[in-house]
Design a protein around this motif. Structure first.
Motif, mmCIF file in Angstrom:
data_model
loop_
_atom_site.group_PDB
_atom_site.id
_atom_site.type_symbol
_atom_site.label_atom_id
_atom_site.label_comp_id
_atom_site.label_asym_id
_atom_site.label_seq_id
_atom_site.Cartn_x
_atom_site.Cartn_y
_atom_site.Cartn_z
ATOM 1 N N LEU A 265 0.831 -1.205 0.000
ATOM 2 C CA LEU A 265 0.000 0.000 0.000
ATOM 3 C C LEU A 265 0.866 1.257 0.000
ATOM 4 C CD1 LEU A 265 -2.895 -0.994 2.415
ATOM 5 C CD2 LEU A 265 -2.943 -0.886 -0.065
ATOM 6 N N LEU B 239 1.719 2.285 -3.478
ATOM 7 C CA LEU B 239 0.645 3.013 -4.160
ATOM 8 C C LEU B 239 0.249 4.278 -3.404
ATOM 9 C CD1 LEU B 239 -1.633 0.041 -5.199
ATOM 10 C CD2 LEU B 239 -0.477 1.580 -6.742
ATOM 11 N N LEU C 70 -1.472 4.447 -0.670
ATOM 12 C CA LEU C 70 -2.880 4.307 -0.299
ATOM 13 C C LEU C 70 -2.990 4.030 1.187
ATOM 14 C CD1 LEU C 70 -4.342 2.108 -3.166
ATOM 15 C CD2 LEU C 70 -4.882 4.464 -2.672
ATOM 16 N N LYS D 46 -4.811 8.067 7.057
ATOM 17 C CA LYS D 46 -4.280 9.389 7.389
ATOM 18 C C LYS D 46 -3.299 9.386 8.558
ATOM 19 C CE LYS D 46 -7.631 12.507 5.443
ATOM 20 N NZ LYS D 46 -9.072 12.391 5.401
ATOM 21 N N ARG E 295 -2.657 9.135 -9.273
ATOM 22 C CA ARG E 295 -3.858 8.572 -9.850
ATOM 23 C C ARG E 295 -3.563 7.971 -11.222
ATOM 24 N NH1 ARG E 295 -8.221 10.101 -11.774
ATOM 25 N NH2 ARG E 295 -7.710 12.237 -12.268
ATOM 26 N N ARG F 86 -1.623 4.620 -10.586
ATOM 27 C CA ARG F 86 -2.434 3.532 -10.051
ATOM 28 C C ARG F 86 -3.309 2.927 -11.134
ATOM 29 N NH1 ARG F 86 -4.635 7.265 -5.255
ATOM 30 N NH2 ARG F 86 -2.727 7.373 -4.019
ATOM 31 N N GLY F 87 -3.253 1.622 -11.270
ATOM 32 C CA GLY F 87 -4.109 0.964 -12.244
ATOM 33 C C GLY F 87 -3.495 0.931 -13.627
ATOM 34 N N MET G 88 -2.934 -3.470 -9.243
ATOM 35 C CA MET G 88 -3.008 -4.130 -7.941
ATOM 36 C C MET G 88 -4.096 -5.191 -7.995
ATOM 37 S SD MET G 88 -2.718 -3.102 -4.258
ATOM 38 C CE MET G 88 -3.438 -3.951 -2.879
ATOM 39 N N PRO H 259 -6.185 -7.131 -5.441
ATOM 40 C CA PRO H 259 -6.402 -7.078 -4.001
ATOM 41 C C PRO H 259 -6.613 -8.451 -3.383
ATOM 42 C CG PRO H 259 -8.322 -6.262 -5.157
ATOM 43 C CD PRO H 259 -7.312 -6.576 -6.191
ATOM 44 N N GLN H 260 -6.622 -8.387 -2.051
ATOM 45 C CA GLN H 260 -6.520 -9.574 -1.231
ATOM 46 C C GLN H 260 -7.715 -10.527 -1.270
ATOM 47 O OE1 GLN H 260 -5.719 -9.999 3.370
ATOM 48 N NE2 GLN H 260 -4.454 -8.475 2.431
ATOM 49 N N SER I 175 -13.823 -7.407 -2.658
ATOM 50 C CA SER I 175 -13.084 -6.355 -3.361
ATOM 51 C C SER I 175 -13.785 -5.837 -4.603
ATOM 52 C CB SER I 175 -11.693 -6.851 -3.736
ATOM 53 O OG SER I 175 -10.939 -7.042 -2.564
#
Lengths: 319, 291
Positions: free
Chosen positions: A58, A61, A63, A66, A90, A93-94, A99, A101-102, A107
């Motif tokens: 993460l 990326l 991501l 905060k 942005r 990413r992609g 990515m 995901p898990q 997802s």
């Protein structure tokens, strides 16, 4: 296994530190990690649950929630990710970094048709018309052996089986032929037959798109099939890194040895104790309380990662 | 065999429950539809002018000419009830749509952004909720001067908080969900994520709330009009009509009875609709759901 280390790395991580501030305590999820991924190389990141593997992905990326603090350097294809603007990220990413995901079950957006969701990735990053994008999705689904691809596009996630959802997620991850694919626990929650299929599919997709892959897993058998190199992570640190063959045959770090010994095919011996909490780490070597070869030095000093062979790094005093 | 029997029985239970639920949904939406039609077609179906005064006909009991009788000023109660339907529905629709859209937007921003903006918004919502809503609405109306316009403004200002809270709570869980994280990893912008991924997932509870809210708003509006803060004479409004007939409740109960009945039926229909919508949107009660 080809060593591609003559070229410059696609992804270079140096001294990456990712911390989370949780109330008064600091959780050191990723602590001083440095690694390279070369073009078309598969690097497997192996470690127990909660050792910081997913946080590392993460971080690449950007991501993170905060309450995280991130230091060090992540250079991807010459771009410093930690200094990139939200807009630049942005676009990465992609498109450049895909990515997968898990968990396949949660997802996908439950309210949108899967074809729409894959098409969206294509339309976000490529100037494709709706029709061209649809065709591309059908091609992707066909390549990933999703039965009846044109019809499956109009299905909602809950109408598909786990294996099919996994294929949809893979197709989203590779849709834009990214240079790097981050794969987070691809075999989580899949049965043995499906696991094998998914692993084969991932290998084929990476080869097809000439992508590099960061494969996050706790399963050495998955890493053994796909990886060119393996990095072993423990309590936020990389403790050993080297070519897959060497790690599997001649592991240098006691943790790697214990992990391999715990595999059903290789002794089935559990590692004693538990992995430490990332907010209160033991003094000295982080593995020392559980280590079968610990010596007095281990609890006093924190070992640095050092070269022990050709491209083989180990973080241990080897006493 | 036993297992099959149990499964069979369970299936039957599920089917019975879902048929019951579908019946309630069908019935309540039919009643709501009729009420809405009455409101829309009001000018066409009113037998008399709802505001023309005729002292010769004052406080007449129900008759063939005046099916619901006449009020103290000789106006046709049926016509006024029909006109009142229109007043109530228009006002409720305006209030629910403005406060709903506003509240949803505020909730989305508050939940998604988090941090200081969130605390600021949610604390002001808390302040609004600390007042009894009808008293807050009364204070607002008094400061603006009584009238239907003031009622609409006041109730809108009071009602958006519910939507904001509901949506914020949903957003807080949704934004941590894996499909939203995956969407972010695919390179979606924040606004796309909010409107394409989060908003569609909060619509169902908002619709349920809106339906229940209409019932609540119709009642609040009638209460305010009853107290003389809402519709002003000669406007036809249920609460105001009940107030006008109050003195004659012993001698001419029809003046208060019919607007009261209209109020009751409307509130009941919208509440039932809200309840059955909530069941309808609950996947656990869907037919063919496998646990």
């Amino acid at each position: 296994m080809v060593t591609k280390q003559t070229t410059s790395p696609l992804l270079a991580i140096r001294g990456l530190i990712t911390h989370f501030q949780v109330k008064e305590t600091i959780v050191k999820a990723v602590d001083d990690v440095s690694l390279d991924i070369y073009p078309q190389e598969v690097l497997a990141l192996v470690g127990e649950t909660g050792c910081g593997k997913s946080v590392l992905a993460l971080s690449i990326l950007r991501l993170l929630p905060k309450n995280s603090q991130i230091e060090g350097s992540i250079r991807f294809n010459g771009v410093e990710i930690l200094e990139a603007s939200e807009e630049e990220l942005r676009k990465l990413r992609g498109k450049e970094i895909g990515m997968i995901p898990q968990s396949q079950a949660t997802s996908l957006n439950p309210l949108l048709k899967v074809g729409w969701q894959v098409r969206e990735v294509l339309q976000l990053h490529k100037t494709l018309g709706k029709f061209e994008a649809r065709e591309k999705v059908v091609k992707l689904f066909t390549r990933l052996q999703l039965p009846d691809p044109a019809k499956k596009m109009n299905y909602y996630p809950h109408q598909l089986s786990g294996g099919m959802r996994q294929r949809v997620l893979v197709s989203m991850g590779v849709a834009c032929q990214p240079k790097l694919i981050l794969v987070d626990e691809p075999t989580k929650g899949l049965d043995a037959v499906l696991r094998k299929e998914v692993v084969t599919m991932l290998g084929e997709e990476a080869a097809e798109n000439r992508s590099s892959m960061l494969l996050i897993t706790h399963d050495f058998s998955v890493a053994a099939v796909l990886a060119d190199r393996i990095a072993v992570m423990y309590a936020g640190e990389i403790v050993e890194m080297g070519s897959a063959a060497e790690i599997l045959e001649k592991p240098g770090h006691p943790y790697t040895q214990s992990l391999l010994d715990s595999l059903p095919g290789r002794g089935f011996k559990p590692i004693r104790g538990f992995s430490p909490s990332l907010s209160s780490l033991p003094a000295g070597c982080r593995f020392q309380p559980r280590c079968r070869d610990a010596c007095p030095d281990c609890s006093a000093l924190h070992p640095k990662i050092a070269l022990t062979g050709a491209n083989h790094y180990v973080r241990c005093f080897l006493c | 065999m036993d297992a099959a029997l149990v499964a069979n029985k369970r299936n039957k239970e599920v089917v019975v429950r879902s048929v019951k639920r579908d019946k309630l949904l069908g019935f309540s939406s039919a009643v709501v539809l009729i009420i809405v039609l009455v409101g829309v077609l009001a000018p066409l179906i009113m037998p008399h002018d709802p505001i023309s005064v005729s002292f010769a006909d004052k406080v007449k009991p129900p008759s063939f000419q005046y099916p619901f009788g006449t009020d103290p000023l000789g106006r046709c109660v049926l016509s006024r009830v029909i006109q009142g339907t229109r007043t109530s529905l228009v006002a409720a629709a305006v209030i629910v749509s403005i406060s709903g859209v506003g509240g949803v937007l505020v909730g989305l921003i508050s939940g998604y952004k988090g941090g200081k903006a969130d605390s600021l918004i949610m604390r002001s919502v808390d302040v609004m909720l600390a007042f009894p809503s009808i008293i807050l609405a009364m204070a607002l109306i008094v400061s603006m001067g009584p009238g239907l316009g003031s009622v609409i403004v006041a109730l809108t200002l009071v009602h958006w908080t519910g939507y904001a809270r509901l949506v914020r709570a949903e957003v807080l869980t949704l934004k941590e969900s894996e499909f939203v994280e995956a969407a972010r990893a695919m390179g979606n912008s924040s606004s796309r994520i909010i409107f394409k991924y989060i908003l569609p997932n909060v619509i169902a509870p908002v619709m349920v709330m809106a339906s229940l809210d209409i019932a609540h708003i119709v009642l609040s509006m009638a209460s305010l009009s009853f107290l003389g803060l809402g519709a002003q004479p000669p406007e036809a409004e249920w609460g105001a009509m009940i107030n006008q007939g109050r003195e004659f409740i012993r001698t001419a109960p029809h003046v208060t009875l019919f607007p009261g009945l209209a109020l009751m039926v409307t509130i009941l229909a919208f509440s039932l609709l809200g309840d059955s919508l909530r069941d309808y949107f609950d996947p656990r009660l869907r037919e063919g759901y496998i646990e």
